[in-house]
Scaffold this active site. Structure first.
Site, PDB file in Angstrom:
ATOM      1  N   ARG A   1       2.400   4.225   7.181  1.00 30.16           N
ATOM      2  CA  ARG A   1       3.099   3.602   6.344  1.00 30.16           C
ATOM      3  C   ARG A   1       4.697   3.104   6.528  1.00 30.16           C
ATOM      4  NH1 ARG A   1       3.253   3.221   1.247  1.00 30.16           N
ATOM      5  NH2 ARG A   1       2.763   1.020   1.111  1.00 30.16           N
TER       6      ARG A   1
ATOM      7  N   CYS B   1       5.619  10.202  20.462  1.00 33.26           N
ATOM      8  CA  CYS B   1       6.535   9.448  21.351  1.00 33.26           C
ATOM      9  C   CYS B   1       7.031   7.882  20.933  1.00 33.26           C
ATOM     10  CB  CYS B   1       5.861   9.811  22.665  1.00 33.26           C
ATOM     11  SG  CYS B   1       5.630  11.556  23.169  1.00 33.26           S
TER      12      CYS B   1
HETATM   13  N1  LLP Z   1     -10.142  -4.730  -3.067  1.00 34.29           N
HETATM   14  C1  LLP Z   1      -9.951  -5.246  -1.751  1.00 34.29           C
HETATM   15  C2  LLP Z   1     -10.884  -6.379  -1.508  1.00 34.29           C
HETATM   16  C3  LLP Z   1      -8.761  -4.928  -1.152  1.00 34.29           C
HETATM   17  O1  LLP Z   1      -8.610  -5.580   0.333  1.00 34.29           O
HETATM   18  C4  LLP Z   1      -7.984  -3.983  -1.485  1.00 34.29           C
HETATM   19  C5  LLP Z   1      -6.743  -3.380  -0.720  1.00 34.29           C
HETATM   20  C6  LLP Z   1      -8.206  -3.310  -2.791  1.00 34.29           C
HETATM   21  C7  LLP Z   1      -9.363  -3.684  -3.371  1.00 34.29           C
HETATM   22  C8  LLP Z   1      -7.228  -2.268  -3.324  1.00 34.29           C
HETATM   23  O2  LLP Z   1      -5.920  -2.665  -3.314  1.00 34.29           O
HETATM   24  P1  LLP Z   1      -5.030  -1.576  -4.006  1.00 34.29           P
HETATM   25  O3  LLP Z   1      -5.282  -1.651  -5.494  1.00 34.29           O
HETATM   26  O4  LLP Z   1      -4.991  -0.362  -3.484  1.00 34.29           O
HETATM   27  O5  LLP Z   1      -3.532  -2.385  -3.878  1.00 34.29           O
HETATM   28  N2  LLP Z   1      -2.531  -0.230   3.971  1.00 34.29           N
HETATM   29  C9  LLP Z   1      -1.924  -1.144   2.797  1.00 34.29           C
HETATM   30  C10 LLP Z   1      -2.501  -1.435   1.889  1.00 34.29           C
HETATM   31  C11 LLP Z   1      -3.636  -2.528   2.309  1.00 34.29           C
HETATM   32  C12 LLP Z   1      -4.432  -2.886   1.095  1.00 34.29           C
HETATM   33  C13 LLP Z   1      -5.732  -3.666   1.620  1.00 34.29           C
HETATM   34  N3  LLP Z   1      -6.713  -4.190   0.604  1.00 34.29           N
HETATM   35  C14 LLP Z   1      -0.743  -0.039   2.527  1.00 34.29           C
HETATM   36  O6  LLP Z   1      -0.797   1.094   2.850  1.00 34.29           O
HETATM   37  O7  LLP Z   1       0.081  -0.305   1.764  1.00 34.29           O
END
Ligand code: LLP
Length: 419
Positions: free
Chosen positions: A312, A342
């Site tokens: 992240r 690296c």
């Molecule tokens: N539903 C859908 C269709 C999604 O695409 C996502 C997250 C969620 C639910 C859940 O979202 P949350 O409640 O966790 O915000 N890798 C990134 C976050 C990418 C989120 C993608 N979609 C990070 O590390 O911040």
């Protein structure tokens, strides 16, 4: 609120000192608190108790089967985006009737797997996908339960990489075209329209974008009902943010109050897909200082966790708190916390005022429960970290540290290279 706290200047998870986990399991290790996970889930769930709803935990944020089991035991469902996530959910004992499936690129084999499993809802993201789902269901002699994922074109005011509900994003079907898409869906013989869905982004710290999206979806639901299209489910997606540093996201109960007020007499079962808000602050990454060094006046703390373990910071310049596992009175200085990979982009923290960490000292990278392990990789041929679940004074390794053997599993030297 979470269950990582100092006792006599030592960082603990629930009733276990992190030092004991490092001794037993080594580092780097993800550590999760069962108590925090359960409390976060129930706070979210109970916030909506006044309305018909289902909480479908977003598996992508943390997909360990033990963690999924915790939410299944609480009566939760899951939001999946792949066949692999469905497989994990089923392994964890999640009720297939509580699974919603989103994602712009569902493959035929994945759609078939979900149909066979009997999931609750496909959140369909394009007209072509709709046709493919219809054809798959026809072949299997099933009716596919669907919602169209509508792109409501609201600005979630978050990091551009994790905003998904703007019209220029790849997700969903443009809200203006969605009525026509539903009319097409109605004519397909093997799909059954059950709902509407959206997901506008992640790490949102304001309520208003959610409310705006819901208003747009409400308008659509009433247009659909006028045409005799029955909508039973309204899936608002996930996205509620957490405090990594100084953010002040709404409490789930404030979020719920605003949603319930906006929903008013809308007669639907609400689906929510929270990920980060449930697991983000329920986990940390435990790592050990390998070396400290200065290059041209710049201080570096080299630890045994890298961007392959927690990407992240490298990917989004995200902030994660850094805490010593043993607090002591000592000087602080500005330093970068970096990993062994690296790449210059391999860092966990940049330009932070930190205590003068010493070699072999343990460090906790905070708020690492969401999108931590799930986004980890084997880059630089680094075995992936172990995962530990703490329950009171008990600990359980819920994922073994990978071995060198794991690294080459499935690889093979072809015969023509032995000739
Ligand atoms: N539903 C859908 C269709 C999604 O695409 C996502 C997250 C969620 C639910 C859940 O979202 P949350 O409640 O966790 O915000 N890798 C990134 C976050 C990418 C989120 C993608 N979609 C990070 O590390 O911040």
């Amino acid at each position: 609120m979470n269950d990582f706290h100092y006792r006599n200047n030592e960082l603990w998870c629930e009733e276990v000192p992190l030092k004991a986990i490092a001794r037993k399991v080594g580092t780097p290790t993800y550590v999760y608190s069962r108590h925090t996970l359960e409390r976060h889930f129930s706070v979210f769930d109970e916030a909506f108790e006044k309305i018909d709803h289902l909480v479908c935990f977003a598996v992508k944020s943390n997909s360990n089967v033990a963690i999924l089991r915790i939410f299944a035991r609480e009566g939760g469902g899951v939001d999946i985006v792949s066949g692999g996530e469905l497989y994990r959910a089923l392994q964890a004992g999640v009720d297939p009737g509580k699974v919603v499936y989103s994602g712009v690129g569902k493959r035929v084999d994945e759609i078939e797997f979900a149909l066979e499993a009997g999931i609750l809802l496909f959140n369909v993201e394009s007209l072509q996908e709709l046709e493919v789902i219809d054809a798959c269901a026809g072949r299997l002699g099933k009716k596919a339960p669907i919602a169209l994922r509508v792109n409501p074109d609201v600005d979630p005011q978050t990091h551009p990489y994790i905003s998904t509900g703007l019209k220029e994003n790849k997700f969903g079907i443009n809200v203006k075209k969605s009525l026509e898409a539903y009319r097409q869906a109605r004519n397909l013989p093997n799909v059954e329209i059950k709902g509407v869905s959206c997901h506008i982004g992640s790490q949102l710290t304001k309520i208003s974008p959610f409310v705006d999206a819901l208003k747009r979806l409400k308008r659509l639901v009433s247009l659909l009902r006028k045409e005799g299209i029955r909508i039973r489910y309204l899936d608002l997606g996930g996205g509620l943010g957490i405090t990594y540093r100084e953010e002040e996201p709404p409490h789930p109960s404030d979020y719920a109050r605003a949603i319930i007020k906006t929903a008013k007499d809308l007669d639907v079962t609400f689906i929510f897909e929270p990920g980060r808000v449930i697991v983000g602050n329920a986990g940390i990454l435990l790592t050990k200082v390998l070396y400290t060094k200065t290059n041209d006046d710049k201080r570096f703390i080299v630890v045994d966790a890298g961007m392959n373990d927690l990407i992240r910071p490298s990917l989004y310049s995200s902030y994660h708190g850094i805490q010593p596992v043993l607090k002591s009175r000592r000087e602080t200085a500005t330093a970068d916390v970096v990993g062994p990979i690296c790449e210059s982009g391999d860092y966990l923290a940049k330009g932070r005022d930190l205590p003068l960490f010493e070699r072999n000292e343990l460090m906790a990278v905070m708020s690492a429960g969401a999108y931590g392990f799930t986004m980890s990789s084997n880059y630089n041929s680094r075995p992936r970290a172990a995962e530990v679940l703490v329950d009171g004074n008990r600990i359980s390794v819920i994922r073994k540290r990978e071995t060198y053997r794991d690294l080459v599993r499935g690889e093979r030297i072809p015969e023509f290279l032995s000739e």
